[in-house]
Design a protein around this motif. Structure first.
Motif, mmCIF file in Angstrom:
data_model
loop_
_atom_site.group_PDB
_atom_site.id
_atom_site.type_symbol
_atom_site.label_atom_id
_atom_site.label_comp_id
_atom_site.label_asym_id
_atom_site.label_seq_id
_atom_site.Cartn_x
_atom_site.Cartn_y
_atom_site.Cartn_z
ATOM 1 N N TRP A 72 0.884 -1.169 0.091
ATOM 2 C CA TRP A 72 -0.312 0.163 -0.315
ATOM 3 C C TRP A 72 0.864 1.739 0.105
ATOM 4 N N CYS A 73 2.058 1.175 0.839
ATOM 5 C CA CYS A 73 3.101 2.422 0.344
ATOM 6 C C CYS A 73 2.951 2.638 -0.900
ATOM 7 N N PRO B 222 2.399 7.906 -7.619
ATOM 8 C CA PRO B 222 1.838 8.356 -8.454
ATOM 9 C C PRO B 222 2.035 7.426 -9.939
ATOM 10 N N ASN B 223 2.966 6.988 -9.966
ATOM 11 C CA ASN B 223 3.383 5.495 -11.006
ATOM 12 C C ASN B 223 2.888 4.056 -11.482
ATOM 13 N N ILE B 224 2.660 4.072 -9.786
ATOM 14 C CA ILE B 224 1.906 2.439 -9.104
ATOM 15 C C ILE B 224 0.678 1.870 -8.470
ATOM 16 N N LEU B 225 0.005 1.425 -9.353
ATOM 17 C CA LEU B 225 -1.013 1.067 -9.379
ATOM 18 C C LEU B 225 -1.491 -0.064 -8.008
ATOM 19 N N VAL B 226 -1.842 0.082 -6.349
ATOM 20 C CA VAL B 226 -1.856 -0.652 -5.925
ATOM 21 C C VAL B 226 -3.216 -1.834 -5.917
ATOM 22 N N VAL C 38 -12.923 2.538 4.961
ATOM 23 C CA VAL C 38 -11.362 3.390 4.409
ATOM 24 C C VAL C 38 -10.743 4.285 4.498
ATOM 25 N N HIS C 39 -9.362 4.265 4.939
ATOM 26 C CA HIS C 39 -8.468 5.294 5.553
ATOM 27 C C HIS C 39 -8.269 6.303 4.717
ATOM 28 N N GLU C 40 -7.598 8.093 4.983
ATOM 29 C CA GLU C 40 -7.369 8.395 3.897
ATOM 30 C C GLU C 40 -5.677 7.941 3.316
ATOM 31 N N GLY C 41 -5.613 7.222 4.161
ATOM 32 C CA GLY C 41 -3.834 6.802 3.987
ATOM 33 C C GLY C 41 -3.594 5.497 2.767
ATOM 34 N N PHE C 42 -4.792 5.073 2.102
ATOM 35 C CA PHE C 42 -4.902 4.119 1.705
ATOM 36 C C PHE C 42 -5.776 4.591 0.507
ATOM 37 N N GLN C 43 -5.303 5.068 -0.769
ATOM 38 C CA GLN C 43 -6.067 5.735 -1.650
ATOM 39 C C GLN C 43 -5.037 4.632 -3.534
ATOM 40 N N PRO D 77 0.437 5.081 4.782
ATOM 41 C CA PRO D 77 -0.262 3.955 4.899
ATOM 42 C C PRO D 77 0.418 4.041 6.331
ATOM 43 N N LEU D 78 1.570 4.465 6.667
ATOM 44 C CA LEU D 78 2.454 3.217 7.608
ATOM 45 C C LEU D 78 1.722 4.636 9.168
ATOM 46 N N ARG D 79 0.663 5.285 8.792
ATOM 47 C CA ARG D 79 0.569 6.207 9.666
ATOM 48 C C ARG D 79 -0.283 4.994 10.701
ATOM 49 N N LEU D 80 -1.389 4.071 9.713
ATOM 50 C CA LEU D 80 -2.188 3.048 10.496
ATOM 51 C C LEU D 80 -2.035 2.153 9.729
ATOM 52 N N ARG D 81 -1.429 1.519 10.725
ATOM 53 C CA ARG D 81 -0.726 0.080 10.296
ATOM 54 C C ARG D 81 -2.422 -1.020 10.105
ATOM 55 N N ILE D 82 -2.370 -1.547 9.006
ATOM 56 C CA ILE D 82 -3.279 -2.416 8.184
ATOM 57 C C ILE D 82 -2.980 -3.871 8.527
ATOM 58 N N ASN D 83 -4.327 -4.403 8.385
ATOM 59 C CA ASN D 83 -4.196 -5.877 8.566
ATOM 60 C C ASN D 83 -3.292 -6.530 9.516
ATOM 61 N N SER D 84 -3.411 -5.602 11.130
ATOM 62 C CA SER D 84 -2.463 -6.427 12.244
ATOM 63 C C SER D 84 -2.816 -7.312 12.863
ATOM 64 N N SER D 85 -1.798 -8.113 13.209
ATOM 65 C CA SER D 85 -2.969 -9.117 14.289
ATOM 66 C C SER D 85 -2.201 -8.519 15.319
ATOM 67 N N ASN D 86 -1.986 -7.456 15.961
ATOM 68 C CA ASN D 86 -1.967 -6.465 17.731
ATOM 69 C C ASN D 86 -1.948 -7.738 18.511
ATOM 70 N N VAL D 87 -0.667 -8.148 18.478
ATOM 71 C CA VAL D 87 0.150 -9.024 18.656
ATOM 72 C C VAL D 87 -0.042 -8.947 20.699
ATOM 73 N N PRO D 88 -1.116 -9.013 21.600
ATOM 74 C CA PRO D 88 -0.639 -8.952 22.606
ATOM 75 C C PRO D 88 0.854 -9.123 23.822
ATOM 76 N N ALA D 89 1.154 -8.642 24.801
ATOM 77 C CA ALA D 89 2.513 -9.046 25.388
ATOM 78 C C ALA D 89 2.464 -10.118 26.021
ATOM 79 N N SER D 90 1.275 -10.532 26.183
ATOM 80 C CA SER D 90 0.880 -11.264 27.040
ATOM 81 C C SER D 90 0.312 -12.812 26.342
#
Length: 380
Positions: A24-25, A30-34, A108-113, A237-250
């Motif tokens: 996504w980054c 402008p020249n790369i289509l995600v 939809v997030h502004e960082g992912f267009q 896109p790095l301002r909002l992590r996508i597809n994250s499992s958010n692994v808890p420390a425990s």
């Protein structure tokens, strides 16, 4: 071969290594289509190779052999069609994203267009399907100008993320801790083999930690490798992590059934990759090994397909026999029902005659003498 060389980008590496966020980054450029993860293009390469094999099986009496169409040319022409198809549907992709935003803005997030301006050229595309780590040779045959970015993340973080992702109900790639380590080894080793085969001009290695800790520097190096200018919007896109499992420390991913040798092998390779940032030159030996592995895979899939066809024929034959026996049973049932009906009718007739006989018998029993006289008188 086509005059224009198509140059799509594939982000490869183990799942849960940052393939999605890097894709996504790059897609903000402008020249790369995600692209969403496709999953079908890698298997297509194998199936096309099988198709060419079938079309060339009888030598000069086969169509492709008679036309002198070589496998690489055959596959590259299909690759060009795929490339053109993807790029020509950019507007539909954008409209679908807008429709999604209207239905549910949280999706939809502004960082992912898809595009930040209608003037964005988007002349190439990027696909971050992690499983394509195992299809690099085939993808190179489809798209001779393709470039690959191998993103590497430390194995323990990947394993924890894989297992936690499953715990969250997001779908499972692995069943347990050992499979997670083995999957990381398999995909990473496949990418490393591609690095050795094609060299740093084709495969660029990026550390996930660099992307997170030094994102601008990391993206500058990636875009330089791709031959594209750096644009700050790629950081969005790095301002909002996508597809994250958010692994808890425990979260505890350990499993006593896991083979320690597998874990040690994976951790040792992971540590080596953290230290080793050197890029090797292309190796003819490694290239041959990649080609051999691809041919072997084509052969295995082809043989499997033949077995499936053979089994389908057996199933079809059994189904036909079953249908015939079923039809025979239905006919027999109809015949039995018809005979039962006839028997019932005969029984009714017999019953009716029995009633007549009983009636006659009663009449005879009441007037035997009179009837006897009539009979005797009639005989005179």
């Amino acid at each position: 071969m086509p005059d224009k060389i198509d140059n799509p980008i594939f982000v490869v590496g183990s799942p849960r290594s940052g393939t999605s966020i890097l894709t996504w980054c790059l897609g903000q450029h402008p020249n790369i289509l995600v692209q969403e993860e496709s999953n079908w293009i890698g298997p297509l390469a194998v199936n096309l190779a099988i198709g060419h094999e079938i079309g060339s099986a009888r030598g000069e009496h086969s169509q492709l052999s008679a036309l002198d169409i070589r496998r690489d040319d055959f596959m590259a022409h299909f690759g060009k069609s795929v490339n053109d198809l993807i790029l020509s549907h950019r507007r539909q992709f954008e409209m679908n994203l807008r429709s999604t935003a209207l239905r549910d803005s949280s999706q939809v997030h502004e960082g992912f267009q898809i595009a930040r301006s209608q003037s964005d050229s988007k002349s190439r595309w990027v696909d971050g399907t992690p499983e394509y780590s195992l299809y690099i040779c085939g993808l190179r045959k489809l798209f001779p100008g393709a470039l690959f970015i191998h993103i590497v993340r430390d194995v323990d973080s990947v394993v924890r993320s894989l297992l936690n992702f499953d715990r969250l109900g997001e779908g499972s790639l692995v069943a347990n801790e050992q499979q997670a380590y083995e999957y990381w080894l398999r995909t990473v080793n496949a990418c490393l083999e591609a690095e050795r085969a094609y060299g740093r001009e084709i495969v660029h290695r990026l550390q996930y930690s660099d992307l997170i800790n030094n994102p601008e520097s990391a993206l500058r190096s990636v875009l330089t490798f791709l031959g594209e200018r750096y644009v700050p919007v790629c950081l969005e896109p790095l301002r909002l992590r996508i597809n994250s499992s958010n692994v808890p420390a425990s979260f505890d991913a350990s499993d006593p059934k896991t083979d320690p040798a597998v874990v040690e092998k994976a951790r040792r390779l992971s540590a080596e990759l953290e230290k080793d940032s050197k890029h090797v030159e292309p190796s003819a030996i490694a290239t041959t090994e990649m080609e051999t592995a691809f041919d072997q895979r084509v052969c295995e899939v082809s043989q499997l397909a033949k077995k499936v066809i053979a089994k389908d024929l057996v199933i079809s034959g059994l189904q036909k026999e079953f249908d015939e026996r079923t039809a025979w049973a239905l006919r027999l049932k109809e015949e039995v029902e018809a005979k039962d009906l006839a028997i019932r009718r005969w029984k009714e007739k017999v019953k009716a005659k029995d009633l007549v006989i009983v009636g006659l018998h009663k009449r005879l029993s009441r007037r035997p003498v009179e009837i006897l006289k009539r009979i005797l008188g009639g005989n005179r």
